[in-house]
Design a protein around this motif. Structure first.
Motif, short mmCIF file in Angstrom:
data_model
loop_
_atom_site.label_atom_id
_atom_site.label_comp_id
_atom_site.label_asym_id
_atom_site.label_seq_id
_atom_site.Cartn_x
_atom_site.Cartn_y
_atom_site.Cartn_z
N ASP A 1 0.84 -1.20 0.00
CA ASP A 1 0.00 0.00 0.00
C ASP A 1 0.87 1.25 0.00
N ARG A 2 0.25 2.39 0.05
CA ARG A 2 1.00 3.65 -0.05
C ARG A 2 1.92 3.89 1.14
N TYR A 3 1.76 3.12 2.22
CA TYR A 3 2.61 3.25 3.39
C TYR A 3 3.70 2.17 3.42
N GLY A 4 3.74 1.35 2.36
CA GLY A 4 4.74 0.29 2.27
C GLY A 4 4.35 -1.00 2.98
N ARG A 5 3.10 -1.08 3.44
CA ARG A 5 2.64 -2.30 4.12
C ARG A 5 2.26 -3.35 3.07
N SER A 6 2.53 -4.59 3.39
CA SER A 6 2.17 -5.69 2.50
C SER A 6 0.68 -5.98 2.57
N ILE A 7 0.05 -6.11 1.42
CA ILE A 7 -1.37 -6.45 1.32
C ILE A 7 -1.43 -7.83 0.69
N GLY A 8 -2.08 -8.75 1.36
CA GLY A 8 -2.13 -10.10 0.82
C GLY A 8 -3.12 -10.99 1.54
N THR A 9 -3.01 -12.26 1.25
CA THR A 9 -3.91 -13.26 1.79
C THR A 9 -3.13 -14.22 2.67
N VAL A 10 -3.70 -14.53 3.84
CA VAL A 10 -3.09 -15.47 4.77
C VAL A 10 -3.75 -16.84 4.56
N TYR A 11 -2.92 -17.87 4.43
CA TYR A 11 -3.42 -19.23 4.25
C TYR A 11 -2.88 -20.13 5.34
N LEU A 12 -3.74 -21.01 5.82
CA LEU A 12 -3.35 -22.12 6.69
C LEU A 12 -3.65 -23.35 5.86
N ASP A 13 -2.61 -24.00 5.40
CA ASP A 13 -2.74 -25.05 4.39
C ASP A 13 -3.45 -24.42 3.18
N LYS A 14 -4.64 -24.88 2.83
CA LYS A 14 -5.36 -24.30 1.69
C LYS A 14 -6.50 -23.39 2.12
N GLN A 15 -6.68 -23.23 3.44
CA GLN A 15 -7.77 -22.40 3.95
C GLN A 15 -7.40 -20.92 3.90
N ASN A 16 -8.25 -20.12 3.28
CA ASN A 16 -8.07 -18.67 3.21
C ASN A 16 -8.52 -18.09 4.55
N ILE A 17 -7.57 -17.69 5.36
CA ILE A 17 -7.87 -17.17 6.70
C ILE A 17 -8.57 -15.82 6.62
N ASN A 18 -8.22 -15.00 5.63
CA ASN A 18 -8.90 -13.72 5.46
C ASN A 18 -10.41 -13.95 5.31
N LEU A 19 -10.77 -14.88 4.44
CA LEU A 19 -12.19 -15.19 4.20
C LEU A 19 -12.82 -15.81 5.44
N ALA A 20 -12.09 -16.68 6.11
CA ALA A 20 -12.62 -17.31 7.33
C ALA A 20 -12.94 -16.27 8.40
N MET A 21 -12.11 -15.23 8.50
CA MET A 21 -12.35 -14.18 9.49
C MET A 21 -13.63 -13.40 9.15
N VAL A 22 -13.85 -13.11 7.88
CA VAL A 22 -15.07 -12.41 7.47
C VAL A 22 -16.29 -13.30 7.72
N LYS A 23 -16.19 -14.58 7.38
CA LYS A 23 -17.30 -15.52 7.59
C LYS A 23 -17.69 -15.61 9.06
N ALA A 24 -16.70 -15.56 9.93
CA ALA A 24 -16.95 -15.67 11.37
C ALA A 24 -17.42 -14.35 11.98
N GLY A 25 -17.41 -13.28 11.19
CA GLY A 25 -17.85 -11.99 11.71
C GLY A 25 -16.75 -11.25 12.46
N PHE A 26 -15.50 -11.65 12.27
CA PHE A 26 -14.39 -11.00 12.97
C PHE A 26 -13.62 -10.02 12.09
N ALA A 27 -14.08 -9.82 10.87
CA ALA A 27 -13.41 -8.87 9.96
C ALA A 27 -14.45 -8.31 9.00
N TRP A 28 -14.16 -7.13 8.50
CA TRP A 28 -15.02 -6.47 7.54
C TRP A 28 -14.56 -6.78 6.12
N HIS A 29 -15.47 -6.78 5.18
CA HIS A 29 -15.13 -6.82 3.76
C HIS A 29 -15.02 -5.36 3.33
#
Length: 87
Positions: free
Chosen positions: A19-47
């Motif tokens: 991003d414009r501040y030099g932070r990495s933007i990406g997807t976190v995986y545990l094996d093949k599970q998309n943790i970013n998506l799992a967090m949104v599904k569980a209601g712990f993150a915003w889309h």
């Protein structure tokens, strides 16, 4: 929450960009599970629709909202970008 999903486990981060501040933007995986998506599904993150048009994330957030999971249990949750704008 996030710590119960990945604490003590080896995850893989697929960096998409910086991003414009030099932070990495990406997807976190545990094996093949998309943790970013799992967090949104569980209601712990915003889309963040401003930057993502991903239909899977939109659907996951909508379902979490309907079930009042995680942050959606709050009757008036404030999006992080709105909270920061007010500060």
């Amino acid at each position: 929450c996030l710590s119960s999903m990945i604490f003590g486990k080896t995850v893989k981060v697929k960096v998409k960009e910086k991003d414009r501040y030099g932070r990495s933007i990406g997807t976190v995986y545990l094996d093949k599970q998309n943790i970013n998506l799992a967090m949104v599904k569980a209601g712990f993150a915003w889309h963040y629709k401003y930057y993502s048009k991903d239909k899977a994330f939109a659907k996951a957030e909508l379902e979490a909202r309907k079930k009042k999971d995680g942050l959606w249990a709050d009757p008036k949750p404030i999006a992080p970008w709105e909270f920061r704008r007010k500060k």
